[in-house]
Motif scaffolding. Structure first.
Motif, PDB file in Angstrom:
ATOM      1  N   LYS A 750     -40.749 -32.512 -41.807  1.00 33.52           N
ATOM      2  CA  LYS A 750     -40.753 -33.671 -42.708  1.00 33.52           C
ATOM      3  C   LYS A 750     -40.807 -33.223 -44.164  1.00 33.52           C
ATOM      4  N   ALA A 751     -41.646 -32.248 -44.449  1.00 34.34           N
ATOM      5  CA  ALA A 751     -41.742 -31.754 -45.817  1.00 34.34           C
ATOM      6  C   ALA A 751     -40.439 -31.094 -46.246  1.00 34.34           C
ATOM      7  N   ALA A 752     -39.782 -30.367 -45.308  1.00 35.25           N
ATOM      8  CA  ALA A 752     -38.504 -29.746 -45.627  1.00 35.25           C
ATOM      9  C   ALA A 752     -37.451 -30.802 -45.932  1.00 35.25           C
ATOM     10  N   ALA A 753     -37.410 -31.843 -45.122  1.00 36.93           N
ATOM     11  CA  ALA A 753     -36.447 -32.920 -45.366  1.00 36.93           C
ATOM     12  C   ALA A 753     -36.680 -33.563 -46.722  1.00 36.93           C
ATOM     13  N   GLY A 754     -37.950 -33.739 -47.086  1.00 36.62           N
ATOM     14  CA  GLY A 754     -38.262 -34.304 -48.393  1.00 36.62           C
ATOM     15  C   GLY A 754     -37.737 -33.436 -49.519  1.00 36.62           C
ATOM     16  N   ALA A 755     -37.824 -32.106 -49.373  1.00 41.29           N
ATOM     17  CA  ALA A 755     -37.312 -31.202 -50.398  1.00 41.29           C
ATOM     18  C   ALA A 755     -35.795 -31.291 -50.484  1.00 41.29           C
ATOM     19  N   PHE A 756     -35.136 -31.322 -49.334  1.00 41.85           N
ATOM     20  CA  PHE A 756     -33.676 -31.382 -49.340  1.00 41.85           C
ATOM     21  C   PHE A 756     -33.173 -32.721 -49.888  1.00 41.85           C
ATOM     22  N   GLU A 757     -33.945 -33.775 -49.680  1.00 33.75           N
ATOM     23  CA  GLU A 757     -33.547 -35.083 -50.223  1.00 33.75           C
ATOM     24  C   GLU A 757     -33.518 -35.067 -51.749  1.00 33.75           C
ATOM     25  N   LYS A 758     -34.368 -34.249 -52.349  1.00 36.01           N
ATOM     26  CA  LYS A 758     -34.358 -34.144 -53.816  1.00 36.01           C
ATOM     27  C   LYS A 758     -33.006 -33.630 -54.310  1.00 36.01           C
ATOM     28  N   ILE A 759     -32.358 -32.775 -53.526  1.00 38.70           N
ATOM     29  CA  ILE A 759     -31.044 -32.258 -53.923  1.00 38.70           C
ATOM     30  C   ILE A 759     -30.030 -33.383 -53.932  1.00 38.70           C
ATOM     31  N   THR A 760     -30.072 -34.230 -52.911  1.00 39.77           N
ATOM     32  CA  THR A 760     -29.110 -35.336 -52.843  1.00 39.77           C
ATOM     33  C   THR A 760     -29.351 -36.352 -53.954  1.00 39.77           C
ATOM     34  N   GLN A 761     -30.606 -36.488 -54.387  1.00 37.55           N
ATOM     35  CA  GLN A 761     -30.912 -37.409 -55.485  1.00 37.55           C
ATOM     36  C   GLN A 761     -30.372 -36.861 -56.813  1.00 37.55           C
ATOM     37  N   ALA A 762     -30.504 -35.560 -56.989  1.00 39.07           N
ATOM     38  CA  ALA A 762     -30.043 -34.959 -58.249  1.00 39.07           C
ATOM     39  C   ALA A 762     -28.530 -34.855 -58.296  1.00 39.07           C
ATOM     40  N   ASP A 763     -27.909 -34.598 -57.149  1.00 41.58           N
ATOM     41  CA  ASP A 763     -26.453 -34.423 -57.117  1.00 41.58           C
ATOM     42  C   ASP A 763     -25.923 -34.885 -55.766  1.00 41.58           C
ATOM     43  N   PRO A 764     -25.572 -36.158 -55.637  1.00 40.29           N
ATOM     44  CA  PRO A 764     -25.082 -36.669 -54.340  1.00 40.29           C
ATOM     45  C   PRO A 764     -23.802 -35.990 -53.871  1.00 40.29           C
TER      46      PRO A 764
END
Length: 962
Positions: A750-764
């Motif tokens: 879950k924590a890993a997914a949260g980190a990877f989601e930050k990438i999609t927020q910064a650059d979809p």
């Protein structure tokens, strides 16, 4: 009459030169006959040139225009040939050699055409002559092409490294078997006999032409691979005392050629350790006499050949040496073919795997098959090699072993290419042996290599510390696991943990961008990311049971107080590392639960934990920091990745270790067998006869490979709790990615997914953010969610191999086998040597009951690694489905040989109960706490502590702040 005499002898000389030239070019070999033909060609060429000079002006006016042009070309070729006799034909003058060949071929072709035309043999008409000339040109081209094909293509095809599809059933089937001279090493000699020890001790003969390379090798770890290295010497003396001489040949195949291949290793090393052969190391003629690598299974799996003509090069007779050197300089190709086989360049990593990958089995450990250290497989399966589809990062260009460990350096040596040779210092991480040798230049060389941005450290995030300090993680249920003491990376699909889904933590990150704050009286978790950047294999590599490699974190305030310290080194930086540190190593134990700390891998019966970082990946370490009431208004965090080549215990044991109870093996009340060693050791042995220039226990340097510093604001106890805050930018997406990778590899999904989601927020539009969320969801078993996010990635980059693989995995889990096959084939079109992809495709085909097609895929895997556990397991199932019991049983036998012994983990129970710190490190998700700090330590400034330790400074993390 005189002119006719000259014409006849010129023609005869030309015919002899042509025939000898075709042979010399097409069939180079280090034989007496070839050397004789070479000398004959020179003599004939000199005679021809003399005749040509004498008769040139007499013949020239009488010849046709075509013949005149031919004589001019031959004269130019002859002059160039005389020059080459003087200067030789090294690689840098290769163009001169080919110019000589081209001039002589064209001249001979024109003269032949003129001579045949004058006799009417090319036809009477213009068309006939044209066709005749074309036929002559075609014949010349066929001969040239045939000679070139034999010289280049056939030679290279005959010298490639390929794997057998079926490895031996037991170690007895490897090498020459139990009756062999060198067993249990897999090494063999072509003639089946010994090789004189002096052969491996004549590296100085190479110095005459390769002075720079010789000088590099002279300080290298290859030179100090044998009993001129005290750490190795002690390990073999100990092994022979406890387990016998025979089993120690397992090491000698790659460490002690002058002893093993001459037959001297049949004696205990203590009887011959002072002989020159015992201190020869790996000379030039060890690696360069390997004429065949039989597989990538390691263990010295090669053939050595003893070239008798080497005796000319090493002769004490100066005339013989001069003649040898003249012939080699004149035509280096036979010398090159003897000592530089095509696979050494074309299959460099596979060549290196023959010694940098090992396994142990019954003849060595009296137990079973266990994988030892293994630099090859994780490189081959990684993105660094250009062969791993599922890598988190793809490099700009693939790299192999030589790119890092044999970089090109300037040299004027014979054999240089464009003024460069591959360094034979073999830059690596050994800072210990140069210190024992008091070799300052090699020590600096190793330190520079370690600190060349190989890894980075980033103090990335803080969050409120929870109640749990560690959590175990489930391994993949039902999947067979390889028996190994080393880490398993992308070369296997079962290395990833399937863990508790957990909850995403309210983190503040990156620390340097968010003005992070903590509150007095609180416990805070600090997350530090260590990333492999220029490392092509696991970090650390090699004998990972014997090193001190750890992540140190210190926290100080502006008052000079140290409020946290994990990874402290005892004795003011000279002693052991505190046991609660975050280590990178393999912790193994013997049959009685004693740690494997004497390089006694043959006594390993179980593994407590293996903690290494894969290439192109990251580790996220967690530290529990308590903020005391006395803390100042600012806390400075300082993280360092430290490296000490050998552990404190191993160094002291190697130089001065003696049994404290004086109990000898075999005496009554034995506490030592090949399975365990219950003795305690004291470090007061005699050091006057140890190998190396230093005759005392060395205080090994601690090298800081990478470091990072970050600052936290400190709030009053009664202030509101700091709120989580994250900042993501397109430019710094890799910092979030690395953080997520470290969490993912721990199973903190879950924590890993949260980190990877930050990438999609910064650059979809960055496909990797979506792909890595898909990895997490596939690992969680949420295939519907995985397909949704992976489709977003494929919409951005339809051919991205890693995305196609995980999408195929999700499709397979959902039963959509046909579409899964389509996407797996997209991956294999780009990465045909990713064995996990072959296994996945084979598994899908098996599920479709296409057993024959599945067998082909699993055999592709075995062509890459004959010991692949998953392939043997699935081939067993496939042949059962095909009704071929014989082949099914063959693969079942290999599967059971390589499969882990699950019951061995029971041995770790008492050890873990007695060693709480190691049990903590064993947990996939765990935290580290501070050592107990005395008042003096709490007030000691960081600079003062560092100056008291034998530490070499590194560089700040490129991803973080200084």
């Amino acid at each position: 009459m005189q002119i006719e005499f000259g014409q006849r002898w010129l023609a005869r000389s030309l015919i002899l030169l042509t025939v000898s030239a075709v042979y010399l070019y097409g069939y180079p070999s280090a034989t007496i006959f070839y050397a004789a033909v070479n000398l004959f060609h020179i003599a004939a060429g000199i005679i021809f040139t003399g005749l040509l000079v004498y008769y040139f002006f007499q013949l020239f006016p009488r010849e046709t225009v075509l013949a005149r042009l031919g004589w001019i070309l031959l004269a130019a070729g002859a002059v160039l040939g005389i020059v080459l006799i003087k200067v030789g034909t090294p690689l840098r003058l290769k163009s001169w050699l080919y110019a000589h060949i081209a001039l002589c071929v064209l001249g001979t072709l024109l003269l032949s055409t003129s001579w045949l035309a004058s006799r009417g043999w090319l036809g009477r008409t213009l068309i006939g002559r044209g066709l005749g000339f074309a036929a002559l040109v075609m014949l010349t081209m066929v001969i040239a092409a045939g000679a070139w094909w034999t010289r280049e293509v056939a030679w290279k095809n005959a010298n490639r490294i390929s794997n057998p599809l079926m490895p031996a059933q037991t170690m007895d089937g490897e090498g020459d078997g139990p009756q062999g001279k060198f067993f249990p090493s897999s090494a063999q000699t072509k003639h089946g006999g010994n090789i004189p020890s002096q052969y491996f001790m004549k590296s100085d003969a190479c110095e005459r032409c390769h002075a720079d390379i010789y000088k590099q090798w002279n300080s290298s770890m290859h030179h100090f691979s044998s009993f001129n290295n005290q750490w190795y010497r002690k390990s073999i003396e100990y092994m022979q005392d406890v387990a016998g001489v025979r089993s120690s040949k397992w090491c000698a195949g790659c460490h002690d050629p002058a002893l093993l291949y001459s037959g001297l290793f049949d004696k205990p090393i203590k009887q011959i350790v002072d002989r020159a052969e015992a201190r020869a190391g790996l000379g030039c003629l060890m690696c360069h006499s390997i004429v065949q690598v039989k597989s990538t299974m390691g263990q010295g799996d090669f053939f050595l050949e003893y070239p008798k003509l080497h005796e000319l090069a090493a002769s004490e007779n100066p005339v013989v040496r001069k003649l040898h050197d003249f012939v080699v300089r004149l035509n280096p190709e036979p010398h090159r073919r003897t000592f530089l086989k095509p696979f050494m360049r074309a299959d460099t990593a596979e060549f290196c795997s023959s010694c940098h990958k090992v396994h142990l089995d019954v003849p060595v450990n009296r137990y079973r098959w266990i994988r030892g250290f293994n630099e090859y497989d994780n490189w081959q399966a990684s993105g660094v090699s250009g062969q791993g589809a599922r890598a988190f990062y793809y490099p700009k260009s693939p790299m192999n072993c030589a790119d890092c460990h044999m970089p090109q350096v300037p040299s004027s040596d014979a054999g240089n290419i464009n003024g460069l040779v591959h360094s034979h210092r073999f830059p690596g991480a050994n800072t210990a042996v140069p210190m024992a040798n008091q070799d300052v230049s090699q020590s600096e060389f190793a330190k520079k290599f370690l600190q060349d941005k190989q890894l980075s450290v980033d103090i990335f995030a803080v969050s409120p510390a929870g109640k749990e300090t560690n959590a175990s993680v489930r391994s993949t249920g039902g999947s067979p696991e390889l028996s190994t003491t080393f880490a398993v990376g992308e070369e296997s699909d079962i290395s990833l943990p399937k863990g508790p889904a957990g909850e995403a933590r309210p983190i503040t990150a990156p620390i340097d961008s968010t003005d992070a704050a903590v509150r007095r009286g609180d416990d805070t978790r600090v997350d530090v990311v260590v990333r492999t950047r220029k490392v092509g294999h696991f970090f650390p590599g090699g004998t990972v049971d014997a090193f001190d490699v750890w992540l140190e974190l210190q926290a100080t305030d502006e008052k000079g107080q140290t409020i946290f310290w994990s990874g402290k080194v005892e004795d003011d930086g000279k002693g052991p590392v505190e046991p609660g540190a975050h280590f990178y190593r393999s912790l193994q134990i013997d049959g009685h639960g004693n740690p494997i700390n004497k390089r006694n891998a043959w006594a390993t019966r179980s593994v407590v934990y293996v903690h290494l970082i894969p290439p192109g990946a990251a580790d996220t370490a967690h530290f529990r920091l308590h903020i005391p009431e006395s803390a100042g208004d600012k806390i400075t965090l300082h993280a360092r990745l430290n490296y000490r080549k050998f552990s404190w215990f191993n160094t002291h044991f190697s130089f001065a270790g003696v049994p404290a109870d004086k109990t000898e093996p075999g005496s009554s009340g034995t506490v030592t067998t090949p399975d365990y060693d219950d003795r305690k050791y004291a470090f007061n042995g005699d050091t006057s006869r140890v190998s190396g220039n230093l005759k005392s226990i060395p205080d090994l340097p601690i090298t800081i490979i990478a470091e990072d510093t970050k600052t936290l604001r400190v709030l009053p106890r009664n202030a509101p709790e700091p709120q989580a805050k994250t900042i993501t930018t397109k430019e710094e997406w890799t910092r979030w990615n690395d953080y997520g990778i470290g969490l993912f590899l721990q199973g903190d999904l879950k924590a890993a997914a949260g980190a990877f989601e930050k990438i999609t927020q910064a650059d979809p539009q960055n496909p990797d953010g979506w792909t890595n969320i898909g990895r997490v969801l596939v690992q969680e078993g949420d295939t519907a969610g995985a397909r949704k996010v992976l489709e977003k990635s494929l919409a951005i980059a339809p051919k991205l191999a890693r995305t196609n693989f995980f999408y195929a995995r999700a499709l397979k889990e959902d039963g959509d086998y046909d579409d899964a096959i389509v996407h797996l084939k997209i991956v294999l079109a780009q990465f045909p040597r990713d064995r996990v992809v072959h296994n996945e495709l084979g598994r899908v085909l098996f599920l479709k009951k296409r057993y024959t097609d599945a067998v082909k895929e699993f055999e592709q895997t075995l062509s890459i690694d004959p010991e692949d556990l998953q392939a043997h397991y699935n081939l067993m199932l496939c042949y059962n489905g095909l009704g071929d019991d014989a082949k099914a049983n063959e693969h079942k036998t290999r599967y059971l040989r390589f499969k882990a012994d699950e019951s061995a983990q029971a041995i770790t129970g008492p050890y873990r109960q007695a060693h709480a710190e190691d049990n903590n490190e064993r947990q996939a998700i765990h935290e580290h706490v501070s050592v107990a700090l005395t008042a003096a330590q709490a007030k000691k400034p960081i600079a003062a502590r560092a100056s008291g330790q034998n530490i070499t400074q590194g560089h700040a993390n490129p991803g973080g702040s200084q």
